[in-house]
Design a protein around this motif. Sequence first.
Motif, mmCIF file in Angstrom:
data_model
loop_
_atom_site.group_PDB
_atom_site.id
_atom_site.type_symbol
_atom_site.label_atom_id
_atom_site.label_comp_id
_atom_site.label_asym_id
_atom_site.label_seq_id
_atom_site.Cartn_x
_atom_site.Cartn_y
_atom_site.Cartn_z
ATOM 1 N N ARG A 61 0.703 -1.212 0.125
ATOM 2 C CA ARG A 61 0.556 0.268 0.169
ATOM 3 C C ARG A 61 0.748 1.235 -0.056
ATOM 4 N N ASP A 62 1.863 1.077 0.679
ATOM 5 C CA ASP A 62 2.519 2.205 0.791
ATOM 6 C C ASP A 62 3.856 2.487 -0.599
ATOM 7 N N LEU A 63 4.032 1.117 -1.125
ATOM 8 C CA LEU A 63 4.509 1.178 -2.589
ATOM 9 C C LEU A 63 4.113 1.959 -3.042
ATOM 10 N N GLU A 64 2.306 2.100 -3.195
ATOM 11 C CA GLU A 64 1.530 2.547 -4.742
ATOM 12 C C GLU A 64 1.884 4.546 -4.083
ATOM 13 N N ARG A 65 1.395 4.306 -2.823
ATOM 14 C CA ARG A 65 1.849 6.134 -2.763
ATOM 15 C C ARG A 65 3.196 6.141 -3.116
ATOM 16 N N LEU A 66 3.769 5.587 -3.175
ATOM 17 C CA LEU A 66 5.352 6.036 -3.568
ATOM 18 C C LEU A 66 5.153 6.080 -5.305
ATOM 19 N N ALA A 67 5.089 4.817 -5.324
ATOM 20 C CA ALA A 67 5.324 5.264 -7.144
ATOM 21 C C ALA A 67 4.244 6.415 -7.677
ATOM 22 N N THR A 68 3.337 6.454 -6.567
ATOM 23 C CA THR A 68 2.178 7.875 -7.545
ATOM 24 C C THR A 68 3.273 9.714 -7.538
ATOM 25 N N ALA A 69 3.254 9.331 -5.926
ATOM 26 C CA ALA A 69 4.208 10.679 -6.346
ATOM 27 C C ALA A 69 5.315 11.062 -6.452
ATOM 28 N N GLU A 73 6.619 13.163 -10.385
ATOM 29 C CA GLU A 73 7.652 14.289 -9.944
ATOM 30 C C GLU A 73 8.576 13.636 -11.052
ATOM 31 N N GLY A 74 8.086 12.932 -12.164
ATOM 32 C CA GLY A 74 8.104 12.770 -13.326
ATOM 33 C C GLY A 74 9.465 11.875 -13.820
ATOM 34 N N ALA A 75 9.799 11.002 -12.109
ATOM 35 C CA ALA A 75 11.052 9.953 -11.635
ATOM 36 C C ALA A 75 10.557 8.667 -12.242
ATOM 37 N N GLU A 76 11.765 8.260 -12.789
ATOM 38 C CA GLU A 76 12.124 7.005 -13.544
ATOM 39 C C GLU A 76 11.413 5.865 -12.573
ATOM 40 N N ALA A 77 12.121 5.796 -11.697
ATOM 41 C CA ALA A 77 12.088 5.030 -10.900
ATOM 42 C C ALA A 77 10.495 4.869 -10.061
ATOM 43 N N GLY A 78 9.432 6.177 -10.619
ATOM 44 C CA GLY A 78 8.246 6.058 -10.039
ATOM 45 C C GLY A 78 7.764 5.010 -11.085
ATOM 46 N N ARG A 79 7.388 4.874 -12.780
ATOM 47 C CA ARG A 79 7.326 4.375 -13.630
ATOM 48 C C ARG A 79 7.874 2.746 -13.713
ATOM 49 N N ARG A 80 8.671 1.959 -13.239
ATOM 50 C CA ARG A 80 9.445 0.797 -12.770
ATOM 51 C C ARG A 80 8.905 0.545 -11.795
ATOM 52 N N LEU A 81 8.508 1.017 -11.006
ATOM 53 C CA LEU A 81 7.951 0.545 -9.845
ATOM 54 C C LEU A 81 6.401 0.516 -10.036
ATOM 55 N N ARG A 82 5.239 1.464 -10.741
ATOM 56 C CA ARG A 82 3.949 0.765 -11.226
ATOM 57 C C ARG A 82 4.173 -0.766 -12.044
ATOM 58 N N ALA A 83 5.517 -0.980 -12.543
ATOM 59 C CA ALA A 83 5.180 -1.393 -13.901
ATOM 60 C C ALA A 83 5.486 -3.378 -12.152
ATOM 61 N N PHE A 84 5.777 -3.224 -11.408
ATOM 62 C CA PHE A 84 6.152 -4.251 -10.719
ATOM 63 C C PHE A 84 4.169 -4.443 -9.660
ATOM 64 N N LEU A 85 4.444 -3.935 -9.551
ATOM 65 C CA LEU A 85 2.830 -3.222 -8.400
ATOM 66 C C LEU A 85 2.006 -3.798 -9.228
ATOM 67 N N TRP A 86 1.659 -3.144 -10.538
ATOM 68 C CA TRP A 86 0.345 -3.681 -11.519
ATOM 69 C C TRP A 86 1.137 -4.575 -12.885
ATOM 70 N N PRO A 87 1.123 -5.579 -12.400
ATOM 71 C CA PRO A 87 2.395 -6.779 -13.244
ATOM 72 C C PRO A 87 1.186 -7.148 -14.307
ATOM 73 N N VAL A 88 1.666 -7.419 -15.589
ATOM 74 C CA VAL A 88 0.629 -8.552 -16.759
ATOM 75 C C VAL A 88 0.178 -9.449 -16.334
ATOM 76 N N ARG A 89 -0.869 -10.085 -16.717
ATOM 77 C CA ARG A 89 -1.978 -10.568 -15.773
ATOM 78 C C ARG A 89 -1.981 -11.763 -16.665
ATOM 79 N N GLY A 90 -2.115 -11.464 -18.314
ATOM 80 C CA GLY A 90 -2.326 -12.564 -18.841
ATOM 81 C C GLY A 90 -0.871 -12.545 -20.491
ATOM 82 N N TRP A 91 -0.286 -13.398 -21.254
ATOM 83 C CA TRP A 91 1.257 -14.276 -21.769
ATOM 84 C C TRP A 91 0.353 -13.415 -23.211
ATOM 85 N N ARG A 92 0.248 -12.253 -23.938
ATOM 86 C CA ARG A 92 -0.307 -12.397 -24.496
ATOM 87 C C ARG A 92 0.778 -13.533 -26.394
ATOM 88 N N LEU A 93 -0.389 -14.206 -26.767
ATOM 89 C CA LEU A 93 0.346 -14.365 -28.453
ATOM 90 C C LEU A 93 -0.537 -14.128 -29.211
#
Length: 402
Positions: A61-69, A73-93
Amino acid sequence: MRRPRLRVVPPGAGMLAAEPEAPFIVHVAGERELLQAVTSALGLGVDLRQEDEAVVAASRRDLERLATALEVEGAEAGRRLRAFLWPVRGWRLRTRVLPLERAVVMGILNLTDDSFSGDGVGRDVAAALRAAESLRAAGADLIDVGAESARADRPVLEPAQEAEIVARAVEALVREGHAVSSDTYKPEVARAALAAGAELVNDISGLTLGTRAAAEAARAGAGYVLNYSYSVPKRRPDSPPVYEDVVTETVAWMEERLEMLWEAGLEREQVAIDPGIAFGKSHDEDLQMIRRIGELGTFGMPLLLAHSRKNFIGSVGGLPPAERDLETHVVSALAFAQGVRIFRVHDVAGARRALEMAAAVAAREAGAFAPGEGSWPWRAGASAAHMTRAEPAIAPPPGQRW
């Protein structure tokens, strides 16, 4: 040691089940001052002791807040953290999407006579069809077809020859309704397999030969497997690789190669990540990789493990390849608990059983196997005095929960 821009060390499945607010450990390289300011504003701690990275320990929950913040600020770490927190749910073939809530099993079909585990069917398409049907009946979701052994001591096939062998088999398999993966690093073979109906390209090269095979997958809208590899296929390096931290360096390697895949036209939902067991690591390092494979979940992308019967298992138990299925399934279960969902195996039936149990322990909610109406009265009031007969007086109900 090269570090990735972001690496996440997740808590274990058991810890999260007991404590939903258990902390994830997030390592961030660069953006230290901004990270310090943002975490301070959010009331989160940050460890800046290492010169080249900052470390944050926080709940999801705190990482979600951190990713948004950080994104504000335009931080690259925010984009990467978001990718971890909301992962791919289906492998597209190419023609389908494989949901990742359950395990995906990829059955191995070698069109060779020199497979390391001795299970190749050769060039006989009829034999390939029989083997594939057995794999499907045992529970395989995908049939991974390869015509060249990955062993460094076996011959390299000419691309045109390999393409012809693979295309003939893939076309026959697809005609019988199989979902087919093409195990190749050669763009000519990938192109032929995809044209014949293959769903994805399983490329062991790790882009050491360029991105042409990946581009073929992108052009066809197919899936792609990014396999860690220290050197080009079928050639052992003169000197053994030296790692300071094999897992951290593999995450950094993946981060770099994924950028190459995006440039080749692939999208996040199409790519599965394979840590490359037996590709440029000692057997001890293979075990380290499996022990911490959850850290590859940093990218929020499908994780694939191709470990079946490999020699690190032989180093542990001393058994030959054909006798390593039990150990393979133990590793599969441990990897499932860390977030791996795609398993490339020889023994599909055994894998399905092991992974079903792993899912029950590691991924199902409390109550999923709770007693239902009528389950408690079975043998209610039983005592030792009742057990004088060989069989119980009342048969247990189907799906007994007590």
